[in-house]
Enzyme design. Structure first.
Site, short mmCIF file in Angstrom:
data_model
loop_
_atom_site.label_atom_id
_atom_site.label_comp_id
_atom_site.label_asym_id
_atom_site.label_seq_id
_atom_site.Cartn_x
_atom_site.Cartn_y
_atom_site.Cartn_z
N GLY B 219 23.10 38.34 19.97
CA GLY B 219 24.06 39.43 19.86
C GLY B 219 24.27 39.86 18.41
O GLY B 219 23.37 39.75 17.57
N SER B 220 25.48 40.26 18.12
CA SER B 220 25.77 40.86 16.81
C SER B 220 25.61 39.92 15.63
O SER B 220 25.49 40.37 14.50
CB SER B 220 27.19 41.43 16.80
OG SER B 220 27.30 42.37 17.85
N THR B 221 25.61 38.61 15.88
CA THR B 221 25.43 37.71 14.75
C THR B 221 24.07 37.94 14.11
O THR B 221 23.87 37.66 12.92
CB THR B 221 25.52 36.22 15.17
OG1 THR B 221 24.62 36.01 16.25
CG2 THR B 221 26.92 35.84 15.61
N LYS B 223 22.79 40.68 13.40
CA LYS B 223 22.84 41.81 12.45
C LYS B 223 22.78 41.31 11.00
O LYS B 223 22.32 42.02 10.11
CB LYS B 223 24.12 42.63 12.67
CG LYS B 223 24.06 43.44 13.96
CD LYS B 223 25.39 44.05 14.32
CE LYS B 223 25.31 44.75 15.67
NZ LYS B 223 26.66 45.04 16.21
#
Lengths: 459, 485
Positions: B219-221, B223
């Site tokens: 997920g966003s981690t 990024k």
């Protein structure tokens, strides 16, 4: 009158000091083994070691003193060797008791060893001349037969592990076949000495062997019927084999006829084969022997190879040097305190220990046979030879069974297995051998010098 | 009669000879076969015959062998705080063992060649052989804090904490867990029954170490990694570099679009990179990924250790950014979705690499092995796995991640008096199921002592903010424990 030349006759040495020394050595080895078990299991010398050691040492000292007094010419090797085997058995039973095998009881065994030694000394003191036994030939035969068949008497006999070979008197369990063994050997010896000339008469000659006359087959047939009876009614293949094998060999020794041996083997194998067809427990033993590691036998509840394989696993784990006393798992072998004690020793003392043990037994048998060859009358020869052979034969049957050399049949390992009856009977057997070796080694009567023609015989 | 007697004597000799030959056959030739027979229970007892070494962590005993006075088994394994350390120590069952008990087995049971000399000396001095002790890198306080915090969430998940400078694993928690004492009993039916019951529970998978043996979409981690690739691509870029941040990113050659979380706008359509990270906007990072291309993105991932086989010493499942597909797939992979699959350990390594000036240290669990006399046999040396980014890039990333904690979605990871850097994440999984909540972080930002990755399975309500609600406090608890706050 010609003068008697005074040539010194070579005297067999008494070797009492050597015997005492060896006896002390045997007790020392046993005590060291005791300490070894304690150190391995608890990290300390067992508290009972002194008690056990002194008891065993004291007992053997009594046996030695009685022997020195009443059978001074006796073979010096027999008592120390038996002491060693008996002591090692004790240590193994103690080790199994410590290891948690519930039926194993070292205290019980040492008490029985004490009673055995008492019987040994009593036999030596009472029986000053073993030839007295010759007069009791038929009495011995009768007693032997009664003892052998006594477990079949209702209310008296007891059945353990599927074999009806025990009797119960006043709360004590006795295995009478061990006593019957001695009585029957005495009977065979007396009987064969009397009848050997008749039995040796040849009948027809068939191929290479001289067949005996048909009418002389009587005693062989009777013994065969008794042996097969024991096999079938008591389900005791071991005693049956022991009894019949002993008889056949004594018959051979007495008559020098190979034909008896062949007839005996044929009769027994035939009988056992028929019994195997009729009764499952005999046939099973044979199949199990051929392939003991097969899962179908291993997992079988009754009559399988579980016990046998456990013993062999133990021996395999022991390998050449063994795990060391107190460091293996002999308590996991079923009946390790009795029938399978040899496997238990194999695990902890290894191949080295078993070879030594077999050599000790072989030496005992050899001393017995030597006595028999040195004996001066046929009865003594036959009795000593018979007793020695029966000892070797018993060892072969049980050790061979436990190591899967031959099909497994239950018998005790002489002097090692826990159990009073066998221990007492075998100590009596040893007393008889000692008594006969004393007679055999005693210097022959000599002309007393300067007394002319008169010779005094020593009885 | 002497002739026949002699023949009988020969017969006796033959009988004894046969017995002796047979005993030799059994105990010398056939011994090995009998010894190794599966039905020979001695193999099973032998397992308990040696005093196995201890497994310790900073003075705390995690596993020890206790001598029993009674019974067939001399030494029985005991785990004082079993459930908390289960996935570190593993268990020692009658026929197998797991985790450290397995990978360090030959040290623990003293059969390792390195211990040959010690065994030889013991043989001479008569001392019983004892296994070597294994000291693990776990920080017991942090491990307990992680276990408690994750347990409190009531969810399945994992927590991994690393010392960024050495790669030492400080925390390795996976829930649900099991009690190794139960699986290390000596009674086979009981142990195997208990094991089968645990093994059959595929939903909860208590035997699986989620920290290293399960992969999740990050997920966003992720990024953070995309940002790292973007900064590395041009050293003039930094957190203030303006990146396009449309409300919806059009994915080429598909009808689908990539929106921001909840379809929200991200600033004014053109935002500084740090702002995009703080708000965890999807569109800027999807676009960055597509602009850099698959190869550059994959290369950056590989530099952080993705795809490299690892053993800590337990083998770690491989993380993977997914196969090379179209631009649309790349955009999704760049925000940690699609076939992007990471282990919690891998995410902790990314955080640790950034914390450690761009250098990723090889993660390890065994600190030291000492023999029974306390002499060191082996000691872990910090080892660099790779240089993921330059130290300048690492500094920029650290600053941005601190900003995420201070101004963005991860405010719940703030520790008073300590600057914390972090990144929240929410990973979509199966339609209709709650997404996973992620958090990666390090602290203190100036001199990082600890890097953490937390995953809470189905622990999010669907927004990054709620990911930060569930996972960030757990990471905070672990960091506080390590920093003694």
């Amino acid at each position: 009158m010609s003068e008697v030349v005074a040539t010194p006759v070579p005297m067999p040495a008494k070797r009492r000091a050597a015997q005492l020394f060896m006896l002390a050595g045997a007790v020392a080895i046993v005590m060291a083994a005791y300490a070894n078990v304690g150190l391995a299991v608890d990290g300390a010398i067992p508290s009972g070691m002194l008690t056990y050691g002194l008891s065993l040492g004291g007992l053997m000292l009594i046996a030695y003193l009685v022997l020195a007094k009443f059978a001074p010419w006796a073979d010096p090797l027999i008592l120390p060797l038996v002491t060693l085997v008996n002591g090692l058995g004790l240590v193994m039973i103690y080790r199994l008791e410590v290891g948690g095998q519930e039926e194993a009881s070292a205290t019980n065994q040492i008490v029985m060893t004490g009673v055995g030694v008492v019987l040994f000394t009593v036999t030596l003191i009472v029986l000053r001349d073993h030839r007295a036994l010759q007069r009791l030939t038929y009495t011995a035969g009768f007693i032997g037969l009664i003892l052998l068949l006594s477990p079949l008497i209702p209310g008296l006999g007891r059945e353990f592990f599927g074999a009806r070979i025990w009797i119960s008197i006043f709360g004590f369990s006795i295995q009478p076949s061990e006593f019957a063994k001695i009585a029957l050997v005495v009977f065979f010896a007396g009987y064969l000495v009397a009848k050997r000339d008749v039995l040796a008469l040849a009948g027809r000659r068939l191929l290479f062997i001289d067949l005996p006359r048909a009418r002389d087959l009587g005693p062989v047939i009777i013994t065969w019927v008794v042996a097969i009876g024991v096999l079938v009614l008591q389900r005791d293949l071991g005693s049956s084999l022991l009894l019949f094998g002993g008889f056949i060999v004594m018959l051979y020794i007495a008559t020098q006829r190979t034909s008896w041996v062949l007839i005996g083997i044929l009769l027994f194998v035939g009988g056992a084969f028929i019994a195997g067809q009729l009764f499952d427990h005999v046939g099973d033993r044979f199949e199990v022997w051929l392939n003991p590691s097969a899962p179908e036998f291993y997992d079988r509840e009754v009559g399988g190879s579980y016990q046998l394989m456990q013993g062999m696993f133990g021996m395999g784990a022991g390998g050449i040097l063994g795990t060391g006393l107190g460091q293996g798992y002999p308590q996991k072998i079923p009946l390790a305190y009795s029938d399978f004690i040899f496997a238990a020793v194999g695990e902890e003392l290894g191949l080295t220990g078993l070879m030594a043990l077999l050599l000790i037994y072989a030496l005992i048998v050899e001393r017995g046979l030597r006595t028999s060859i040195a004996a001066r009358d046929p009865f003594s020869k036959l009795l000593a030879g018979g007793l020695s052979f029966v000892l070797a034969w018993q060892l072969f049957i049980i050790v061979g069974g436990v190591t899967n050399l031959i099909p497994l049949t239950g018998l005790v390992t002489p002097f090692m297995s826990q159990g009073g009856s066998a221990l007492l009977a075998n100590w009596i057997l040893i007393a008889l051998l000692v008594r006969m070796s004393d007679a055999a080694r005693r210097p022959p009567p000599q002309a007393i010098q300067d007394e002319g023609l008169t010779q005094v015989f020593q009885r | 009669m002497n002739g026949t007697l002699k023949r009988a004597a020969v017969a006796c000799l033959v009988m004894f000879g046969l017995l002796m030959l047979n005993v030799n056959y059994l105990q010398a030739l056939k011994a090995e076969e009998l010894r190794s027979d599966a039905r020979n229970i001695r193999n099973y007892y032998d397992r308990y015959d040696v005093q196995r070494g201890r497994i310790t962590a900073g003075g705390t005993i995690l596993a020890q062998s206790v001598e029993k006075k009674k019974g067939d088994f001399r030494f029985v394994r005991n785990y004082p705080d079993g459930k908390v350390f289960a996935h570190v120590t593993g268990f020692f069952s009658p026929e197998s063992q797991s985790a450290i008990e397995n990978s360090e087995n030959r040290y623990l049971d003293s059969t390792h060649p390195d211990l040959l000399l010690r065994r030889g000396i013991d043989l001479f001095t008569g001392e019983p052989t004892r296994g070597a002790n294994v000291e693990v890198t776990i920080n017991p306080r942090a491990q307990k804090a992680a276990h408690e915090a994750l347990s409190a969430s009531g969810k399945r998940g994992a927590v991994v904490a690393l010392n960024p400078k050495t790669g030492a694993i400080l925390t390795m928690v996976s829930l649900p867990t099991y009690d190794p004492n139960v699986l290390s009993g000596t009674d086979k039916p009981t142990v195997f029954g208990a094991y089968n019951k645990l093994d059959k529970d595929k939903t909860n998978g208590p035997l699986v170490n989620r920290a290293i043996n399960r992969t999740y979409p990050p997920g966003s981690t992720y990024k953070v990694l995309t940002a790292a690739a973007f900064l590395e691509d041009d050293t003039s870029r930094d957190g203030q570099t303006i990146v396009p941040a449309p409300q919806v990113l059009d994915l080429p050659n598909t009808t689908a679009d990539l929106p921001n979380s909840g379809g929200a706008a991200c600033g004014g359509g053109q935002v500084p990179l740090v702002y995009a990270l703080e708000r965890s906007c999807n569109t800027p990072f999807g676009k960055i990924g597509m602009d850099l291309g698959y190869d550059r993105m994959a290369e950056q991932a590989a530099k952080f250790g993705v795809g490299q086989p690892l053993a800590v010493p337990m083998s770690v499942s491989q993380s993977d950014v997914g196969p090379k597909e179209d631009q649309a797939a790349l955009a999704q992979a760049s925000i940690g979705q699609r076939s992007n699959q990471m282990t919690p350990l891998q995410m902790a390594m990314i955080a640790a690499g950034i914390a450690n000036d761009g250098k990723v240290m090889k993660p390890h669990l065994v600190q030291k092995i000492t023999d029974a006399k306390n002499d060191t046999i082996e000691e872990a040396e910090p080892e660099e796995l790779s240089e993921a980014v330059s130290s300048e890039t690492a500094a920029k990333l650290r600053q941005m991640m601190v900003s995420v904690v201070n101004n963005g979605t991860a405010s719940r990871a703030q520790i008073s008096g300590v600057e914390v850097g972090g990144k929240t994440g929410t990973a979509q999984t199966v339609q209709g199921k709650a997404p996973h909540a992620w958090f990666i972080s390090f602290a203190p930002a100036q001199d990082p002592q600890v890097a953490v990755a937390v995953i809470v399975e189905s622990g999010s309500a669907g927004t990054d903010a709620s990911g930060g609600q569930t996972a960030a406090p757990i990471a905070k608890a672990v960091m506080e424990a390590v920093l003694n706050k």
